[in-house]
Motif scaffolding. Sequence first.
Motif, PDB file in Angstrom:
ATOM      1  N   LEU A 256      -3.556  -0.736 -95.732  1.00  0.00           N
ATOM      2  CA  LEU A 256      -3.687  -1.909 -94.777  1.00  0.00           C
ATOM      3  C   LEU A 256      -2.497  -1.996 -94.031  1.00  0.00           C
ATOM      4  N   VAL A 257      -1.456  -1.898 -94.708  1.00  0.00           N
ATOM      5  CA  VAL A 257      -0.148  -1.800 -93.803  1.00  0.00           C
ATOM      6  C   VAL A 257       0.096  -1.004 -92.742  1.00  0.00           C
ATOM      7  N   GLN A 258      -0.101   0.372 -92.847  1.00  0.00           N
ATOM      8  CA  GLN A 258      -0.461   1.406 -92.011  1.00  0.00           C
ATOM      9  C   GLN A 258      -1.262   0.957 -90.823  1.00  0.00           C
ATOM     10  N   GLY A 259      -2.358   0.590 -91.148  1.00  0.00           N
ATOM     11  CA  GLY A 259      -3.409   0.194 -90.253  1.00  0.00           C
ATOM     12  C   GLY A 259      -2.995  -0.963 -89.346  1.00  0.00           C
ATOM     13  N   LEU A 260      -2.346  -2.031 -89.855  1.00  0.00           N
ATOM     14  CA  LEU A 260      -1.811  -3.155 -89.091  1.00  0.00           C
ATOM     15  C   LEU A 260      -0.890  -2.453 -88.232  1.00  0.00           C
ATOM     16  N   LEU A 261       0.052  -1.626 -88.521  1.00  0.00           N
ATOM     17  CA  LEU A 261       1.182  -1.173 -87.715  1.00  0.00           C
ATOM     18  C   LEU A 261       0.453  -0.574 -86.569  1.00  0.00           C
ATOM     19  N   VAL A 262      -0.471   0.269 -86.883  1.00  0.00           N
ATOM     20  CA  VAL A 262      -0.919   1.155 -85.820  1.00  0.00           C
ATOM     21  C   VAL A 262      -1.748   0.203 -84.777  1.00  0.00           C
ATOM     22  N   ILE A 263      -2.381  -0.888 -85.210  1.00  0.00           N
ATOM     23  CA  ILE A 263      -3.034  -1.897 -84.248  1.00  0.00           C
ATOM     24  C   ILE A 263      -2.033  -2.658 -83.615  1.00  0.00           C
ATOM     25  N   GLY A 264      -1.064  -3.139 -84.174  1.00  0.00           N
ATOM     26  CA  GLY A 264       0.192  -3.699 -83.475  1.00  0.00           C
ATOM     27  C   GLY A 264       0.586  -2.880 -82.446  1.00  0.00           C
ATOM     28  N   THR A 265       1.140  -1.596 -82.782  1.00  0.00           N
ATOM     29  CA  THR A 265       1.357  -0.626 -81.512  1.00  0.00           C
ATOM     30  C   THR A 265       0.661  -0.641 -80.541  1.00  0.00           C
ATOM     31  N   GLN A 266      -0.639  -0.421 -80.705  1.00  0.00           N
ATOM     32  CA  GLN A 266      -1.530  -0.264 -79.674  1.00  0.00           C
ATOM     33  C   GLN A 266      -1.646  -1.479 -78.719  1.00  0.00           C
TER      34      GLN A 266
ATOM     35  N   ALA B  74       7.732   7.999 -78.395  1.00  0.00           N
ATOM     36  CA  ALA B  74       6.113   7.421 -78.262  1.00  0.00           C
ATOM     37  C   ALA B  74       6.291   6.339 -79.455  1.00  0.00           C
ATOM     38  N   PRO B  75       5.936   5.058 -79.345  1.00  0.00           N
ATOM     39  CA  PRO B  75       5.912   4.307 -80.269  1.00  0.00           C
ATOM     40  C   PRO B  75       4.665   4.773 -81.257  1.00  0.00           C
ATOM     41  N   LEU B  76       3.681   5.206 -80.840  1.00  0.00           N
ATOM     42  CA  LEU B  76       2.554   5.651 -81.683  1.00  0.00           C
ATOM     43  C   LEU B  76       2.955   6.791 -82.989  1.00  0.00           C
ATOM     44  N   TYR B  77       4.198   7.349 -82.285  1.00  0.00           N
ATOM     45  CA  TYR B  77       4.785   8.550 -83.546  1.00  0.00           C
ATOM     46  C   TYR B  77       5.079   7.810 -84.518  1.00  0.00           C
TER      47      TYR B  77
ATOM     48  N   SER C 194       9.370   3.005 -89.409  1.00  0.00           N
ATOM     49  CA  SER C 194       8.471   3.180 -88.333  1.00  0.00           C
ATOM     50  C   SER C 194       8.471   1.793 -87.473  1.00  0.00           C
ATOM     51  N   LEU C 195       8.589   0.555 -88.205  1.00  0.00           N
ATOM     52  CA  LEU C 195       8.920  -0.630 -87.673  1.00  0.00           C
ATOM     53  C   LEU C 195       9.936  -0.757 -86.712  1.00  0.00           C
ATOM     54  N   VAL C 196      11.217  -0.267 -87.032  1.00  0.00           N
ATOM     55  CA  VAL C 196      12.136  -0.304 -86.173  1.00  0.00           C
ATOM     56  C   VAL C 196      12.009   0.786 -84.999  1.00  0.00           C
ATOM     57  N   GLY C 197      11.554   1.739 -85.126  1.00  0.00           N
ATOM     58  CA  GLY C 197      11.243   2.470 -84.168  1.00  0.00           C
ATOM     59  C   GLY C 197      10.167   1.871 -82.933  1.00  0.00           C
ATOM     60  N   VAL C 198       9.219   1.417 -83.576  1.00  0.00           N
ATOM     61  CA  VAL C 198       8.161   0.826 -82.639  1.00  0.00           C
ATOM     62  C   VAL C 198       8.832  -0.257 -81.751  1.00  0.00           C
ATOM     63  N   LEU C 199       9.418  -1.066 -82.588  1.00  0.00           N
ATOM     64  CA  LEU C 199      10.092  -2.288 -81.740  1.00  0.00           C
ATOM     65  C   LEU C 199      11.185  -1.965 -81.074  1.00  0.00           C
ATOM     66  N   VAL C 200      12.211  -1.059 -81.154  1.00  0.00           N
ATOM     67  CA  VAL C 200      13.133  -0.576 -80.390  1.00  0.00           C
ATOM     68  C   VAL C 200      12.658  -0.001 -78.980  1.00  0.00           C
ATOM     69  N   LEU C 201      11.534   0.878 -79.322  1.00  0.00           N
ATOM     70  CA  LEU C 201      10.971   1.565 -78.047  1.00  0.00           C
ATOM     71  C   LEU C 201      10.243   0.541 -77.079  1.00  0.00           C
ATOM     72  N   PHE C 202       9.657  -0.508 -77.749  1.00  0.00           N
ATOM     73  CA  PHE C 202       8.682  -1.497 -77.257  1.00  0.00           C
ATOM     74  C   PHE C 202       9.880  -2.522 -76.461  1.00  0.00           C
TER      75      PHE C 202
END
Length: 246
Positions: free
Chosen positions: A147-157, A204-207, A218-226
């Motif tokens: 669930l958490v992994q899916g939420l992160l992927v959806i949020g990143t998209q 790439a945030p998706l990575y 994962s969360l920090v990587g996505v947010l920093v790139l965003f």
Amino acid sequence: MTLIYSIFHSIISKREAKIFLSFCLLPALVPLLSSSMESLGSADYTKDFFSFLQTVLEVQFRLLLPMLIFSLIISSVFREEIDSKILFLYKDMNRKRIFDAKLIALFILYGLYLLATAVTSLITYYLFVVPRLNQAGAFFPSDATTLVQGLLVIGTQLLLGVIVIALVSLISIRSKTIVAVLSGLFFLFNMITAPLLVGLRYLAPLYYAGLKGNLLVSLVGVLVLFICYFGFCYLKGLNQFKRVEF
């Protein structure tokens, strides 16, 4: 709020906006596109609604066609109004306020598209998939990690969609529609394929969204790139918009 409503009303009345929103009906095609009910029933994405929704959003995201239509809308909000001198009507208003209002109106349209997709997915899953396949119809997966992994992927998209809005807005201020649209699609395509390339995956945030075992990284990587991508596009776009001659 009046300015945002006025801009959003002009956007939603466009033919391209109606075509873009029609892609929210994609979940209804999933059963039709499946080769057989048996294969559909054995698919992991039919075990619960959340997995079904995640799959639908991923298909829409990788399809690129919805974002192509959306990029045309984004460009029209800036480029067409600049070319037609419509922005002259706003000459006495603060340009940052105008720029922000346009972006917010586009964010609202994007949010409406995602909400409509979720509703269509909900209806399709519980009125068609569950009864036909005799599924339990769980709303969330039983595994919390999934669930958490899916939420992160959806949020990143979702965040990548926001970046595309800012990027296409930036380019359309100075360039023609075709350049802005292709730039947005090129960026999105690179963000989708970059996780597969050793040299580019870290950009790439998706990575980071796909990393397993360390949610914080994962969360920090996505947010920093965003913040980096969106911040650059927003500040650069605002600076160029302030220089436009109405």
